[in-house]
Design an enzyme around this catalytic site. Structure first.
Site, PDB file in Angstrom:
ATOM      1  N   ILE A   1      -4.843   9.890  -2.795  1.00 52.48           N
ATOM      2  CA  ILE A   1      -4.940   8.966  -3.902  1.00 52.48           C
ATOM      3  C   ILE A   1      -4.217   7.645  -3.157  1.00 52.48           C
ATOM      4  O   ILE A   1      -4.100   6.456  -3.559  1.00 52.48           O
ATOM      5  CB  ILE A   1      -3.990   9.186  -4.989  1.00 52.48           C
ATOM      6  CG1 ILE A   1      -2.339   9.775  -4.673  1.00 52.48           C
ATOM      7  CG2 ILE A   1      -4.715   9.922  -6.165  1.00 52.48           C
ATOM      8  CD1 ILE A   1      -1.842  10.241  -5.634  1.00 52.48           C
TER       9      ILE A   1
ATOM     10  N   ARG B   1       2.071   4.330   5.712  1.00 51.93           N
ATOM     11  CA  ARG B   1       2.401   4.246   7.318  1.00 51.93           C
ATOM     12  C   ARG B   1       2.598   5.825   7.932  1.00 51.93           C
ATOM     13  O   ARG B   1       2.425   6.093   8.850  1.00 51.93           O
ATOM     14  CB  ARG B   1       3.562   3.548   7.441  1.00 51.93           C
ATOM     15  CG  ARG B   1       3.279   2.286   7.736  1.00 51.93           C
ATOM     16  CD  ARG B   1       4.819   1.394   7.853  1.00 51.93           C
ATOM     17  NE  ARG B   1       5.366   1.452   6.527  1.00 51.93           N
ATOM     18  CZ  ARG B   1       6.701   0.839   6.229  1.00 51.93           C
ATOM     19  NH1 ARG B   1       7.267   0.207   7.333  1.00 51.93           N
ATOM     20  NH2 ARG B   1       7.277   1.061   5.192  1.00 51.93           N
TER      21      ARG B   1
ATOM     22  N   LYS C   1       2.670  14.347  -0.542  1.00 48.87           N
ATOM     23  CA  LYS C   1       2.721  13.351   0.566  1.00 48.87           C
ATOM     24  C   LYS C   1       2.555  14.238   1.627  1.00 48.87           C
ATOM     25  O   LYS C   1       3.660  14.785   2.023  1.00 48.87           O
ATOM     26  CB  LYS C   1       4.020  12.361   0.521  1.00 48.87           C
ATOM     27  CG  LYS C   1       4.106  10.988   1.431  1.00 48.87           C
ATOM     28  CD  LYS C   1       5.194  10.155   1.137  1.00 48.87           C
ATOM     29  CE  LYS C   1       5.279   9.140   2.033  1.00 48.87           C
ATOM     30  NZ  LYS C   1       6.028   8.130   1.384  1.00 48.87           N
TER      31      LYS C   1
ATOM     32  N   ASP D   1      13.474  -0.399   2.033  1.00 47.97           N
ATOM     33  CA  ASP D   1      12.149  -0.704   2.107  1.00 47.97           C
ATOM     34  C   ASP D   1      11.641  -0.914   0.645  1.00 47.97           C
ATOM     35  O   ASP D   1      10.622  -0.585   0.578  1.00 47.97           O
ATOM     36  CB  ASP D   1      11.339   0.388   2.974  1.00 47.97           C
ATOM     37  CG  ASP D   1       9.942  -0.048   3.276  1.00 47.97           C
ATOM     38  OD1 ASP D   1       9.591  -1.204   3.334  1.00 47.97           O
ATOM     39  OD2 ASP D   1       9.166   0.909   3.488  1.00 47.97           O
TER      40      ASP D   1
HETATM   41  N1  LIG Z   1       3.971  10.005  -6.973  1.00 52.51           N
HETATM   42  C1  LIG Z   1       3.232   9.384  -6.793  1.00 52.51           C
HETATM   43  N2  LIG Z   1       2.213   9.327  -7.950  1.00 52.51           N
HETATM   44  C2  LIG Z   1       1.030   8.586  -8.000  1.00 52.51           C
HETATM   45  N3  LIG Z   1       0.607   7.839  -6.893  1.00 52.51           N
HETATM   46  C3  LIG Z   1       1.279   7.846  -5.748  1.00 52.51           C
HETATM   47  C4  LIG Z   1       2.675   8.710  -5.660  1.00 52.51           C
HETATM   48  N4  LIG Z   1       3.207   8.369  -4.429  1.00 52.51           N
HETATM   49  C5  LIG Z   1       2.282   7.552  -3.724  1.00 52.51           C
HETATM   50  N5  LIG Z   1       1.227   6.989  -4.526  1.00 52.51           N
HETATM   51  C6  LIG Z   1       0.032   6.059  -4.218  1.00 52.51           C
HETATM   52  O1  LIG Z   1       0.046   6.643  -2.695  1.00 52.51           O
HETATM   53  C7  LIG Z   1      -0.005   5.089  -1.999  1.00 52.51           C
HETATM   54  C8  LIG Z   1       0.530   5.381  -0.843  1.00 52.51           C
HETATM   55  O2  LIG Z   1       2.040   5.762  -0.759  1.00 52.51           O
HETATM   56  P1  LIG Z   1       2.577   5.752   0.595  1.00 52.51           P
HETATM   57  O3  LIG Z   1       3.949   5.621   0.087  1.00 52.51           O
HETATM   58  O4  LIG Z   1       2.352   6.688   1.494  1.00 52.51           O
HETATM   59  O5  LIG Z   1       2.311   4.136   1.331  1.00 52.51           O
HETATM   60  P2  LIG Z   1       2.353   3.025   0.816  1.00 52.51           P
HETATM   61  O6  LIG Z   1       3.672   2.806   0.063  1.00 52.51           O
HETATM   62  O7  LIG Z   1       1.271   2.307   0.049  1.00 52.51           O
HETATM   63  O8  LIG Z   1       2.638   2.138   2.158  1.00 52.51           O
HETATM   64  P3  LIG Z   1       4.137   2.545   3.008  1.00 52.51           P
HETATM   65  O9  LIG Z   1       3.831   3.527   4.210  1.00 52.51           O
HETATM   66  O10 LIG Z   1       4.429   1.029   3.585  1.00 52.51           O
HETATM   67  O11 LIG Z   1       5.421   2.853   2.434  1.00 52.51           O
HETATM   68  C9  LIG Z   1       0.958   4.331  -3.009  1.00 52.51           C
HETATM   69  O12 LIG Z   1       0.349   2.985  -2.771  1.00 52.51           O
HETATM   70  C10 LIG Z   1       0.521   5.012  -4.268  1.00 52.51           C
HETATM   71  O13 LIG Z   1      -0.677   4.370  -4.685  1.00 52.51           O
HETATM   72 MG   LIG Z   2       5.240   3.840   0.107  1.00 51.60          MG
END
Ligand SMILES: Nc1ncnc2c1ncn2[C@@H]1O[C@H](COP(=O)(O)OP(=O)(O)OP(=O)(O)O)[C@@H](O)[C@H]1O
Ligand SMILES: [Mg+2]
Length: 512
Positions: free
Chosen positions: A220, A224, A241, A342
């Site tokens: 989804i 980073r 994650k 962050d």
């Molecule tokens: N618990 C969750 N439930 C649903 N979607 C999620 C969840 N956690 C993350 N996501 C989705 O996954 C995407 C990626 O999350 P991630 O935290 O890895 O990267 P980011 O926040 O987009 O960037 P960064 O690495 O700068 O934090 C998010 O933007 C969100 O759309």
């Molecule tokens: Mg993130």
């Protein structure tokens, strides 16, 4: 000719001499032996031979008989093991030898029990008997077997102890019935834990068991540090994650922060489990949390505009989450103050009831108030450049002072509020979604580009005048400005923002 005649005479003399010498040597070759035959009585019980002396003892009609004779050379056949010199077990013991009177020894015919090779000891010729051979071969073999069995036993014992320990760690059966009953959902598990446990998360063995029984469904998002997947566990959705092995420190840190005692809050992403699974080639690092189908606030605002009520709910819930994160709770079941470092719309998730849950705690720092220190050595500039506070951009932030980090979070919260408020539909007007400073910096701005805008030009996102026409938008605009002061200490606190928005929600008759 005279000369030739002399040579012939000399050669003859030499031949005679040689024959004489050879004859003498023949006499020296003769061997004298003891002799027991009747014939030898005349020659003083001795005999002369060119072969060998022989002594022999035999059992005949239950009587031991000793014979000593001379064997002639021609009878010593086959060479090396002459028939005359052979023994017969239990009957005959024969010994041939080749020095004068060497057969004077008294041989014994060993009784059957003492037969060479059965009763032990060497044979008469110094060779091993079958019993000795068996003992010599079987002894070490048996010893080796015993050692091998002991080693196998020890290894199995060690393995059993190890897998027992592993089982205890992973799925302690004594606790399984408490936590892992088949009909329990994650909510039940977490409720059990928060009422009976330390308030810092599921026990590690439950975390592992949960993580290892998740079935991944679809990717989804990508950030980073790795990928985010939707997974299924006991009929419910979870977010997983997956960090790359390189990011082990980030994984560990995020899991560590999420498991801070008393961190759980409705506006902080619900942490479920951390697991590091070694598949032999690489380590898979998982962080399992609640799944929110709306995704991040960034995703949500891009897709939807919000009502005033929706805006206040999002803003108030985000402030509640941040206030809880920042707040230090004293006492044994207390919690340290935590700064996010962050905060941004991509790191805030939107729950089904359209409230926020703050996520991505991997860069957070905790305050140890007793020593007034921060739990890790904070590096100067972490986080997302676009959301960095002016004092972070120009490196003037006082990193020894924990409150500095909270103030930097508040600046970022102000930017998030700006993103939300732009999407608020009041009187049929709303703006398109934009990232903060979209009109002032490029898409992936450098620190220098951000610093010029935020620190040097002291620019901030635009607060449109028409927001003044709506109380809720006016309040939001005011809060934002008070989050963006260049002086961090002058900014509002999360708790203050929460109170202001709570009042606003009462005013607007909003149920939260
Ligand atoms: N618990 C969750 N439930 C649903 N979607 C999620 C969840 N956690 C993350 N996501 C989705 O996954 C995407 C990626 O999350 P991630 O935290 O890895 O990267 P980011 O926040 O987009 O960037 P960064 O690495 O700068 O934090 C998010 O933007 C969100 O759309
Ligand atoms: Mg993130």
């Amino acid at each position: 000719m005279q000369c030739n005649g002399n040579i012939t005479i000399m050669a003859k003399k030499q031949m005679l001499l040689t024959l004489l010498v050879l004859g003498l040597f023949r006499r020296y070759d003769a061997l004298w032996c003891n002799c027991t035959t009747a014939q030898c009585q005349k020659t003083g019980s001795q005999c002369e031979t060119d072969g060998a002396c022989m002594a022999s003892t035999s059992f005949i009609d239950g009587q031991e008989q000793h014979i000593r004779i001379c064997i002639t050379r021609d009878k010593l056949v086959p060479p090396g093991q002459p028939f005359y010199c052979l023994s017969a077990e239990g009957l005959l013991n024969t010994h041939c030898c080749y020095t004068n009177y060497c057969n004077s020894l008294d041989l014994k015919v060993p009784s059957v029990t003492l037969r060479p090779g059965l009763g032990g000891g060497f044979g008469p010729d110094g060779t091993w008997g079958p019993v000795e051979l068996v003992a010599v071969v079987a002894g070490p073999v048996c010893l080796l077997c015993v050692l091998l069995i002991m080693a196998v036993f020890l290894f199995q014992y060690h393995q059993r102890a190890y897998s027992h320990r592993q089982r205890l760690e992973v799925e302690d059966p004594s606790c399984d019935h408490l936590y892992m009953a088949k009909d329990k959902t994650l909510q039940d598990l977490i409720y059990d834990m928060s009422t009976s446990g330390s308030g810092s998360g599921l026990p590690l063995f439950v975390q592992r068991t949960v993580a290892r029984t998740i079935v991944l469904q679809e990717i989804i998002g990508k950030g980073r540090f790795g990928e985010v997947w939707r997974g299924r566990w006991r009929g419910g959705d979870v977010a997983v994650k997956i960090f790359s092995s390189r990011e082990e420190r980030s994984w560990f840190r995020e899991a560590e922060i999420y498991q801070t005692v008393m961190l759980r809050h409705e506006n902080i992403l619900g942490f479920i489990a951390a697991d590091n699974k070694d598949n032999g080639t690489w380590t898979q690092l998982w962080l399992v949390s609640d799944y929110h189908e709306y995704g991040s606030l960034f995703d949500y605002l891009n897709r939807y505009s919000v009502t005033i009520e929706g805006m206040i709910k999002l803003a108030l819930s985000a402030a509640s989450g941040l206030a809880h994160l920042h707040m230090e709770i004293l006492g044994t079941q207390g919690k340290p103050g935590i700064a996010h470092r962050d905060l941004k719309s991509k790191n805030i998730l939107v729950k089904k009831n359209s409230t926020c849950a703050i996520a991505d705690l991997g860069l957070a720092v905790r305050h140890e108030s007793t020593t007034d220190t921060i739990d890790i050595a904070p590096n100067q500039r972490v986080g997302t450049k676009r959301y960095m506070a002016p004092e972070v951009l120009d490196e003037s932030i006082n990193m020894r002072h924990f409150d500095s980090f909270k103030c930097a979070d508040i600046y970022a919260l102000g930017l998030v509020y700006w993103e939300i408020t732009r999407r608020c539909n009041a009187g049929g007007i709303h703006e398109e979604y934009q990232l903060p400073y979209y009109d002032l910096v490029p898409s992936d701005p450098s620190i220098e580009e951000m610093r010029k805008v935020v620190c040097d030009q002291k620019l901030r996102p635009n607060v449109p005048n028409w927001w003044q026409s709506y109380e809720a938008l006016r309040v939001m605009g005011k809060i934002m400005r008070e989050c963006w002061y260049a002086n961090g200490a002058a900014r509002l606190t999360a708790l203050r923002i929460k109170k202001t928005l709570s009042q606003l929600s009462v005013q607007e008759d909003i149920k939260v």
